[in-house]
Every structure is written in structure tokens, then in C-alpha cells.
Design an enzyme around this catalytic site. Structure first.
Site, mmCIF file in Angstrom:
data_model
loop_
_atom_site.group_PDB
_atom_site.id
_atom_site.type_symbol
_atom_site.label_atom_id
_atom_site.label_comp_id
_atom_site.label_asym_id
_atom_site.label_seq_id
_atom_site.Cartn_x
_atom_site.Cartn_y
_atom_site.Cartn_z
ATOM 1 C CE LYS A 66 -3.735 2.204 2.347
ATOM 2 N NZ LYS A 66 -4.875 2.043 3.584
ATOM 3 C CB SER B 72 -8.193 3.987 2.779
ATOM 4 O OG SER B 72 -7.430 3.238 3.624
ATOM 5 C CB SER C 134 -8.730 1.290 5.623
ATOM 6 O OG SER C 134 -9.467 2.352 5.537
#
Lengths: 484, 477, 96
Positions: A76, A151, A175
Site C-alpha cells: 500500500k 481505503s 480500511s
């Protein structure tokens, strides 16, 4: 090859069926040809990946290597990676080439894992749909007009589309779990403090936690084995022994006590999603588990509590990104305040601004007690609820999200409804508990995630519960048609 | 109207740790810009603070030294404000739960009386970087080497009533932190800085007047001057019927005036909240006691001991104990020569005088205690006289070697041979018949003349006691 | 209840040194007001005697040994800085 799990790929590398360079190249090829549809990567790092793969192969040739040696992963873009752009999904950090590695990145590097690139995400992890990214939204591999969740939407899409066998995510209010649910993959948010936050760009420091996003629970265990542990650079990381998370995977679930909070099955939950969750729970009963209805009476406080604490912390955390020492700086600032105001005004997107403003307001003079201190108190009430529940049950189950993936643009003008899509995941962060989402079926053609919530440090237990489900079902092996 | 001055001080003391309060970067002074600012000090995205235990220990030592409550649980808060020398745009400090609670110190005033000044609290925080305005056209350069240096902010009660009292308080705090070794107290390098809150109120009124905060005053002399000019400024305003504005002011030493710092005034709302990257600091009663047992003897106790067991005067005892380096020096000398008064006279006299003349701190004194001991022993064993010793001391101070070497090299050894002294005396008597006659007719005071003559003839080396005794015998009619 | 107006938003935005486009201010004001309305649910909760919870595990701070572990890394740390000269970060002149 791309339909294999980490465990299978590792066995293949070990048996010499293919090299890490070959494996890495095949994933890079898939990313190259398929990611255009998804936009799941912000940065792809082919040269670095192949160099790492070469080294991993060389290391393997010299003898003993760990299970992740030579396995390609996606990271990420919230994790600082030395020499590689670390944007956190924001224009503000578009120019930020990190001069250092996050602890999680160092640990994966040390394990011999390969970094394919940095995945797209909501800007500074603030969002539930991946639509707040400055780099554009990510598409859901199951239906390209739908969101992947957020997210960690890029990471979820990457794993679902088999562009990498696994990825990392971070979870502040859901998330990891909500995008895992929307994309039909396995996602684990560990206990707060289990994985180091050093080098993971902070959104809400007291809630943020990194975890694996994988095809299977077994792979999540393999990833967590590398990620977990005390870090002397993170005061909030916990000094608690790290077990081998694969050790308990095969334990029997006979006698397991499952709690179903009635508040998680009330109004607002999509009927089709509810059906999927109910049948998943039945599956557990077949494995010898017992089910009991429980109550988490403060469930309705989770979203408001979160929307005080998270914006307050984020408003302060993001202040350092001011255009002075790194990151975006506006053209020709006329004075210092102009530099701050325009750099941050031009660099941050609307959702980030909204949260900075809410947090700034909540902490400002005269409101601090009414908002922040109050929220810290209701936070304890929420945590106490879970403690009470765990006196009677081993695991709490429910939906990871009230619906399946919604359409792109459907909620982007409606912050509050968007916030409510995290209604089942947020309380877990507030209490610092470990939680998982595992594929449990489909509703209206879209994946549904079953959420598992355990006591602090019960990751092994959750992984065991998830793994046993995956032995009896094949939801986790389903692949979107376009990415088979 | 009669006005009463009310002063409270906030003293920022840099704690003398090797590494910073929240990072492993060095705190050494004077490095090239930003070479001691690591990723944590720069506030890069993703970095986290980890608290230096030595900063806690030193803060607790200070708290114990002023008899303050040590809070077993204290918490770091973020003080949010944008400024380029504050890299995270917040300073990690302690607002709600400081490490040190209420305490006090007793200060000596010029009239010889003592006054007790309350300390409200002392809390740990991180220092900011430095802004350099000189070198760049229309730009300011930021050096973050200092960012993250541990500070203890010591907040006093508004107990002081004059600039002199404020300085006495500040000196006492300075003395204490130096004794404890928690700070080097170096004011030139900014290790010890002071903000002063100054207000006036009509004599007899209970409520405080509106105060101005004088920022960052970095010497004892400037504190006194800054406060005094600020008192005058406020008095002028009040006497002419105006009102004082609450604001931050900067002392300009060149112009000897204070001026408003409007830049610091705009909408201050620091939005304090507990730093979620750091956890509550918990210290047990046992740990506090363990730290207490390491405390050195403090100036007040030392002073009392010098008076009680070494029989020094209060004046000497106080003078010797203000600076720990001086007291340590004194004790080494005093113990070796076994003469408390002689050691005190030398250290407060010749040693201090030369140090002052050369603006040298006691710890850098070029004559070591061992060297001074060597010198004083030669007085005690009559090798040299006290007068010659001063000459030897100056040579030692100039780096010419230890006492014995200098005495030998310069031939300063005292003449104690009776025959040699008698020969000189006989010559003096023979050459000064009229003075001899006067002396013998009863002018006793003339003995000084003869001693002087003998000492002069012996180039000061004759033992003055012997000279005196022999003269008395030989001059008898 | 908590209706924020334009000037509230402007004041908060300045505290946060956050540029907000003039035409977006009414929308932010509405958004913020709605969020604050939502969080006002907490007002009705009795939290008397509840200790605020800062860390989910109520852990306490570990202490770092006072050792210098970092060395000069200025070149690397300043490699992508917006404006640097003679090792200093530059900003528009600050008036004190």
C-alpha cells in the site's frame, strides 16, 4: 501460476518449478496488461522487483530461505519505501521520494519478499471507496463500475484480480476489512500495536494498524508472521510474544462459541448480505460451533466517536506536511502563511480537507472537552462492551459492511452515508481488537465478507476460524471473470 | 499611585542528554546545519517518537531537588501551531499532566533576607529548531539540529516583586540544575533561557494586572534590564491612564527596549491533546526513591555544612556554594590541606579573581585543585611566604608548571637559615642608625620599617616570622 | 444545532493553514455542520466517571536508552526537499 496462493508459490519456488525472476516477471506482465482497467497501482517498480527477485533466487541457491523468499507482493502506498515515491494517494506527497523504509517494508525486504509496486488508496487513507485518491479511483475487479472499497482499495483489487498473490493494507476504521469484503478476498486487521506503525504514514495514530490482504487465511498467517512484533521505533507497538500464526490453523472448531451482535443485523443491513452471513454462520454450526445472540449496546456510538477521534488526530498528524521540508510546495509563495495555506490548499483533496477542518474544530479552545475528551470516554464504553461480550463467546461474527460494493460516484457527494458504510468495522478499531473479513458468498453477483472479531492478540484464533471455513467452502477461490 | 510589580518566570532548561528526547540524533551543540536532524526530528511522514528515559530521570531529579511532587503518571500532549522551526507543526509538551508538580526554592535577596518563590510545575518538552534570517535575501533558513533537544520548562508562581528578585530566582535555578548535572546551563548556547511575565497592580490590590510576556531572554543581566524597562513602559502607560495589552514582547538589548511580537499573536489556539504516538509515562515510588538516592548535596545543604563543620562565615560559605564546580574545587583543596579558611581565602580571592579577569568558568580553571594544593602546602611548610605564593600562583595560572617547579626555577624558596637572616639584619641595623635610635627610644611602629627593609634585601624570601623575631632581639637596647 | 457559518470555516481553515476555495466554503460549512450534528449523539451518553481511553491496551510508555544511534544523513534527507541552500531549508522571510 497467478491463481496460486503464497503457500503454493513458495512450494513451487522451493521445488524449483520456477524462479522468483520468472514469477515476478509473470506478475509484472499481468499488471502491465490488466491494471489499466483497474488503476490499482500508483507506482509499479519493475526494475526494483526484478533486482530483488534475482537476489532472492541467488539467496535460495545458497541454502536456507524463509517462506516469503522470492514471493512478489504489492505494498500500500502508505508505507514509506526508500528511493520510491510514497504518495499516500495525495498530490501533497507526489514529490515525496521517501529517504527511509517503514519497519514493515524492512521486514518484508529481510524476508526476501519482492515489491511489485505501491498500490492506490484513498488520500491519506481517508475514504471508504478509493475515490478520494489524487491518482483516480480504483475499479472493483468484479464489476468495473463499482468501487473496490477503501481505503486499501488498490491492494484489495490487486489481490482479487490476481495482479499479486498478496498485498499489505492498513485499517483505521475498516480500511482492510471493508475493501476485502467488497473484492472477495481475505483481510486481517491485527490487534492495535501488533504490527509496527513506524514508516506507515499516520492517519489516526491511536487507531491505525497494518495487516495482510490475501487470498487465504493461511497466506494471511504467513504474512503476519513477518509483519508482527515489537518495534523499538514505535512506542505504541506491543511487547507481546509473536506466535507462529500458522500453528493453529488446523485446530478443530468443535465447541467454538460464536456471538452474533443483534445490533449488526438490524436496519441498514442489506437483506441479501444478511442471508449470506446467516448461511456462513450455519456452515460454522456444521463444524461444531455453537451460536448465541449477544448485544453490543454502544454500537451506535462507534461512528460518532470515530468521527471525533480520527479527524482530531489526523488534523494534527497532517500538519507536518506543510511544503517546507518535503512534498508539494505552491508556486511563488508571497509569505510564510501563503506558503502553508496554498501548498496545503492545493495539495490536499476535499475529503482530507473536510476531516482536517472537523478535527481542527473539535480540538479548538472551548470544544476540546465536549468533543475529544467525550469521545475518549465513549470509546472506553465501546471497548467495555466487547470485553463483556467476550466473557461469553470466543469470536464475534457479523457482516464486514452493510452492503456489497456500491457504484463509483454513488456516495461520493454524501460523506455521512459514506461514513456509515464502516459502521460494523469502526468499533473494532476503537477497541483495538483484531478483526478479519473473509469471503462468505455473493449477493447480487458481488462478494460479501464475513467479519470475525476476536479478543486482543487472538489473531491465531481468528486465522484458525477463517482457515477452517476456507477448508469447507470455496468462496475465497472465486476469481472475477475478466482476471481469471 | 504606588505600583506593585508582579513577575513570574518560565525557565527553559535544556537537559544534558546525549541523544534527543524522542530520537537517537545527537544533541551536541554547534554542528553543521541539519546534520543532526534525523528523520524523526524532521517530522517526515510516518516517523514516530520514542521517549528518552534519561530526560525523565533528569526531570525527576530536578523535581526532587525543589521538594516538588513527582507525578507517578504524566502525559505528553501536542501543542499545535505552524512555524517553520517546529517541523511537525506541533510541539510535544506536557500540559495537563506534567512530570513535576508544585515545589519551591528559597532565594537570597540583596538585603540579606531570604524569600520563598513557588514553582508551579515543571514539564518536559522538545526544543524547536532555529530560524536564520541573515544569510538569505527575503528568505529564512531553517536549521533543525536543535529540534528535539529535551527541555524542562520550569514555571514559577507570580511571586517576584522586582527584577532583582527575578534574577536571584533565576540564578538559584541555574545553580540547582548545574549542581544536579541535569543541564550544562550554558546561556550563550541557549541551554538556559527565560521568559518573564511582567505586570503591575496598584499596591494593596489583590487582582493581577494585565501582563506582558517577555520572550527568550538569555542572560542574567538582560533579564534584569528587560524587566526593568518593561516595568517602566507599563508604568508610563498606567500613569497616563492607559491600559496594558496582554501580548508577547521581545527584548532588544541594543536599544534596551521591549517591542511587541505581533507575529506570535495571531489567533493562538494550540489545540492541545494527548499525543497518541506516546503513552502515559509511569514511574513508581520505588523508582523515584532510587533517583532521590543519587541526588548530590545541594547548595543550601552544602552552605549549611560549610558553616557548621568548617566554621566558614555565611558570606564565604554562600559564595563557595553557588557554583558546583567551585564547591567541588574547594572541597578537594580543603580536604587535602586541612585548613578550611585558608582554602576559602585562596579560592574566593586569588583563584576567583584571575578566573573573573580571564572570564573563565571554574571547571575550566587552568590551575587544577591538585596544583593549588601543591602550592598551599609550600606555604604551610614554610617553603614560601604567602606573598611569594601569589607570585607562584600567577605563574601557575599562566601555565608555567606546578608550584615546586616554579619555586625552584625562580629561586623563590624562603630563607629560614637564622645565620643568613641575621647577616641581613646586622647590615640593615648598621646602615640605619637613626631609625635604630628612634626605635629604641620607644617608637615601636618602626618595626615595620625594619621588616620591610629585610624583606626587600632578601627579595621577599626571608621568613617573615623569623625576621620579626630576630629583629626584636637584635634591636633591644 | 451546531451550525457553522462561513466565518467559522474561514477561522478553522486558517488555524489549519488550509486553503479552501471561496466557492466551496458553503459546502464545507454544511458538511461540517452535518458531521457535528451526527457526533452530537454522544451528548446524550452518560460518561460520568468513565476514564478517557487513549490507547486500546492502556499500555504505558517504554523508555529509550540515551544513546546516539543516528548519524549525519543530510544529503539523503534533503534530496527531494522543495528548497535547500547551504544545508538549510528555505522559506519566505519570517518576520519576528
Amino acid at each position: 501460476m497467478h491463481n496460486k496462493t503464497i503457500a503454493e508459490l513458495s512450494a513451487g519456488l522451493k521445488a524449483g518449478e520456477f524462479t522468483s525472476v520468472e514469477l515476478t516477471q509473470s506478475y509484472l506482465n499481468r499488471i502491465d496488461s490488466l491494471d489499466e482497467q483497474l488503476n490499482s497501482f500508483i507506482t509499479v517498480t519493475p526494475e526494483l522487483a526484478l533486482e530483488q527477485a534475482k537476489q532472492a533466487d541467488a539467496q535460495r541457491a545458497t541454502g536456507h530461505v524463509g517462506i516469503l523468499n522470492g514471493i512478489p507482493l504489492a505494498q500500500k502506498d502508505i508505507f514509506c519505501t526508500k528511493g520510491v515515491k510514497t504518495s499516500c494517494g495525495s498530490k501533497m506527497l507526489e514529490p515525496f521520494i521517501s529517504p527511509y523504509d517503514a519497519t514493515t517494508i524492512t521486514k518484508f525486504n529481510d524476508s526476501g519478499a519482492i515489491m511489485l509496486g505501491k498500490t492506490n488508496m484513498d488520500e491519506f487513507a481517508m475514504g471508504s471507496s478509493n475515490e478520494t485518491s489524487w491518482y483516480g479511483p480504483v475499479k472493483n475487479p468484479w464489476q468495473l463500475d463499482s468501487v473496490p472499497g477503501g481505503s486499501s482499495g488498490g491492494s484489495a483489487a490487486v489481490v482479487a484480480a490476481r495482479l499479486a498473490p498478496a498485498a499489505t493494507g492498513t485499517d483505521t476504521g475498516g480500511s482492510i476489512r471493508q475493501p476485502a469484503s467488497f473484492c472477495g478476498i481475505t483481510g486481517l486487521k491485527p490487534t492495535y500495536g501488533r504490527v509496527s506503525r513506524y514508516g506507515m504514514i499516520a492517519f489516526a495514530s491511536s487507531l491505525d494498524q497494518a495487516g495482510p490482504m490475501t487470498r487465504t487465511a493461511e497466506d494471511a498467517a504467513l504474512m503476519l508472521n513477518v509483519m508482527a512484533g515489537l518495534d523499538s521505533r514505535d512506542s505504541t507497538s506491543v511487547d507481546e510474544a509473536v506466535p507462529d500464526y500458522t500453528a493453529d490453523l488446523n485446530n478443530s472448531l468443535s465447541g467454538l462459541k460464536i456471538g452474533l451482535p443483534k445490533e449488526y443485523f438490524s436496519e441498514g443491513l442489506d437483506d441479501a448480505v444478511a442471508k449470506v452471513i446467516e448461511s456462513a454462520v450455519k456452515e460454522y454450526e456444521k463444524m461444531g460451533a455453537s451460536v448465541k445472540e449477544i448485544s453490543l449496546p454502544t454500537s451506535n456510538l462507534a461512528v460518532p466517536t470515530y468521527y471525533i477521534i480520527a479527524p482530531s488526530e489526523c488534523s494534527s498528524n497532517l500538519s507536518r506536511i506543510d511544503g517546507v521540508r518535503y512534498g508539494y510546495r505552491c508556486e511563488d509563495p508571497k509569505d510564510l502563511n501563503d506558503l502553508y495555506i496554498r501548498s496545503r490548499g492545493e495539495g490536499f483533496g476535499a475529503e482530507v480537507k473536510r476531516r482536517i477542518l472537523v478535527g481542527t474544530y473539535a480540538l479548538s479552545e472551548g470544544f476540546y472537552d465536549a468533543y475529544y475528551v467525550k469521545a475518549q470516554k465513549t470509546r472506553r464504553l465501546i471497548s467495555n462492551d466487547f470485553n463483556q461480550a467476550f466473557a461469553d463467546v470466543d469470536v464475534i461474527m457479523g457482516p464486514a459492511a452493510p452492503s456489497t460494493a456500491f457504484k463509483l460516484g454513488e456516495l461520493s457527494d454524501d460523506p455521512i452515508t459514506m461514513y456509515l458504510s464502516d459502521i460494523y468495522t469502526i468499533a473494532v478499531n476503537l477497541a483495538g481488537l483484531p478483526g478479519m473479513s473473509i469471503p462468505a458468498g455473493f449477493a447480487n453477483g458481488m462478494p460479501v465478507g464475513l467479519q470475525l472479531i476476536g479478543q486482543h492478540f487472538a489473531e491465531s484464533k481468528l486465522l484458525n476460524i477463517a482457515h477452517q471455513f476456507q477448508q469447507e467452502t470455496d468462496w475465497h477461490t472465486q476469481t472475477p471473470d475478466a482476471f481469471k | 499611585m504606588q505600583w506593585e510589580v508582579v513577575i513570574g518566570l518560565e525557565i527553559h532548561v535544556q537537559l544534558s542528554t546525549k541523544s534527543k528526547i524522542f530520537s537517537g540524533a545527537s544533541t551536541a551543540y554547534g554542528a553543521e546545519p541539519n546534520t543532526q536532524a534525523c528523520a524523526v526530528d524532521l517530522g517526515l511522514p510516518g516517523v514516530l517518537p520514542v521517549f528518552n528515559g534519561e530526560a525523565l530521570k533528569k526531570s525527576v531529579m530536578f523535581g526532587l531537588a525543589i521538594g516538588a511532587q513527582i507525578n507517578e503518571r504524566s502525559v505528553f500532549d501536542r501543542k499545535n501551531y505552524f512555524y517553520p522551526d517546529s517541523p511537525k507543526a506541533y510541539q510535544i509538551s506536557q500540559l495537563y499532566y506534567p512530570i513535576v508538580g508544585e515545589g519551591f526554592i528559597d532565594v537570597d535577596l540583596e538585603d540579606g533576607s531570604q524569600k520563598r518563590i513557588g514553582v508551579t510545575r515543571a514539564h518536559m518538552e522538545e526544543d524547536a529548531g532555529k530560524s536564520l534570517h541573515e544569510s538569505f535575501h527575503n528568505q529564512t533558513g531553517i536549521d533543525l539540529n536543535r529540534a528535539g533537544t529535551p527541555l524542562l520548562e520550569i514555571v514559577s508562581e507570580p511571586d517576584m516583586r522586582s527584577a532583582k528578585e527575578a534574577v536571584a530566582y533565576m540564578r538559584k535555578i541555574h545553580s540547582i540544575v548545574r549542581y544536579l548535572g541535569v543541564s550544562d546551563g550554558n546561556m550563550q548556547e541557549g541551554s538556559f533561557r527565560c521568559d518573564a511575565n511582567v505586570s503591575l497592580r496598584p499596591k494593596g490590590q489583590k487582582e493581577f494586572g494585565t501582563r506582558a510576556e517577555l520572550k527568550n531572554i538569555n542572560s542574567f543581566r538582560f533579564v534584569e534590564k528587560a524587566i526593568n524597562v518593561e516595568i517602566e513602559r507599563q508604568m508610563d502607560i498606567l500613569e497616563s491612564g492607559g491600559t496594558v495589552v496582554q501580548e508577547t514582547r521581545l527584548y532588544d538589548a541594543d536599544k534596551n527596549e521591549t517591542r511587541s511580537m505581533r507575529s506570535k499573536e495571531e489567533a493562538n489556539d494550540y489545540r492541545y491533546f494527548p499525543d497518541p504516538d506516546l503513552l502515559p509515562i509511569v514511574i513508581s515510588a520505588e523508582e523515584i526513591e532510587a533517583i532521590r538516592s543519587t541526588l548530590p548535596e545541594l547548595p543550601d545543604a552544602k552552605c549549611a555544612r560549610y558553616m557548621d563543620t568548617l566554621a566558614l562565615s555565611e558570606k564565604d560559605a554562600k559564595a563557595l556554594t553557588v557554583d558546583r564546580d567551585m564547591a567541588d574545587y574547594y572541597e578537594a583543596v580543603q580536604q587535602a590541606i586541612g585548613d578550611a579558611k585558608m582554602a576559602a581565602n585562596w579560592i574566593l580571592g586569588d583563584v576567583a579573581a584571575l578566573n573573573n579577569k580571564h572570564a573563565i568558568e571554574f571547571k575550566e580553571c587552568p590551575v587544577s585543585p591538585e596544583q593549588l594544593i601543591g602550592l598551599l602546602k609550600r606555604i604551610q611548610d614554610n617553603t614560601i611566604s604567602g606573598k611569594i605564593a601569589k607570585e607562584v600562583f600567577e605563574a601557575m595560572y599562566a601555565g608555567e608548571g606546578d608550584a615546586d617547579t616554579i619555586i625552584d626555577k625562580k629561586g623563590l624558596k624562603q630563607i629560614t637559615d637564622t645565620g643568613a637572616i641575621e647577616a641581613i639584619i646586622d647590615e640593615i641595623i648598621a646602615n640605619n642608625p637613626s631609625q635604630v635610635a628612634e626605635f629604641q627610644s620607644g617608637k615601636d611602629k618602626l618595626i615595620g620599617f625594619f621588616v620591610g627593609q629585610v624583606m626587600k634585601a632578601s627579595k621577599g624570601k626571608a621568613n617573615p616570622g623569623q625576621v620579626n623575631q630576630l629583629l626584636q632581639t637584635k634591636l633591644k637596647p | 444545532m451546531s451550525k457553522l457559518d462561513k466565518s467559522d470555516v474561514e477561522k478553522i481553515a486558517f488555524l489549519a493553514r488550509l486553503g479552501v476555495d471561496e466557492q466551496d466554503i458553503p459546502e464545507y460549512a454544511t458538511n461540517l455542520s452535518n458531521i457535528l450534528d451526527m457526533v452530537e449523539q454522544l451528548d446524550s451518553v452518560d460518561t460520568q466517571g468513565v476514564r478517557p481511553m487513549a490507547h486500546p491496551l492502556d499500555a504505558v510508555q517504554r523508555l529509550r536508552a540515551d544513546v546516539v544511534t543516528e548519524s549525519n544523513d543530510r544529503e539523503n534527507l534533503q534530496a527531494h526537499a522543495p528548497e535547500v541552500e547551504q544545508g538549510l531549508y528555505l522559506v519566505p522571510r519570517v518576520v519576528e
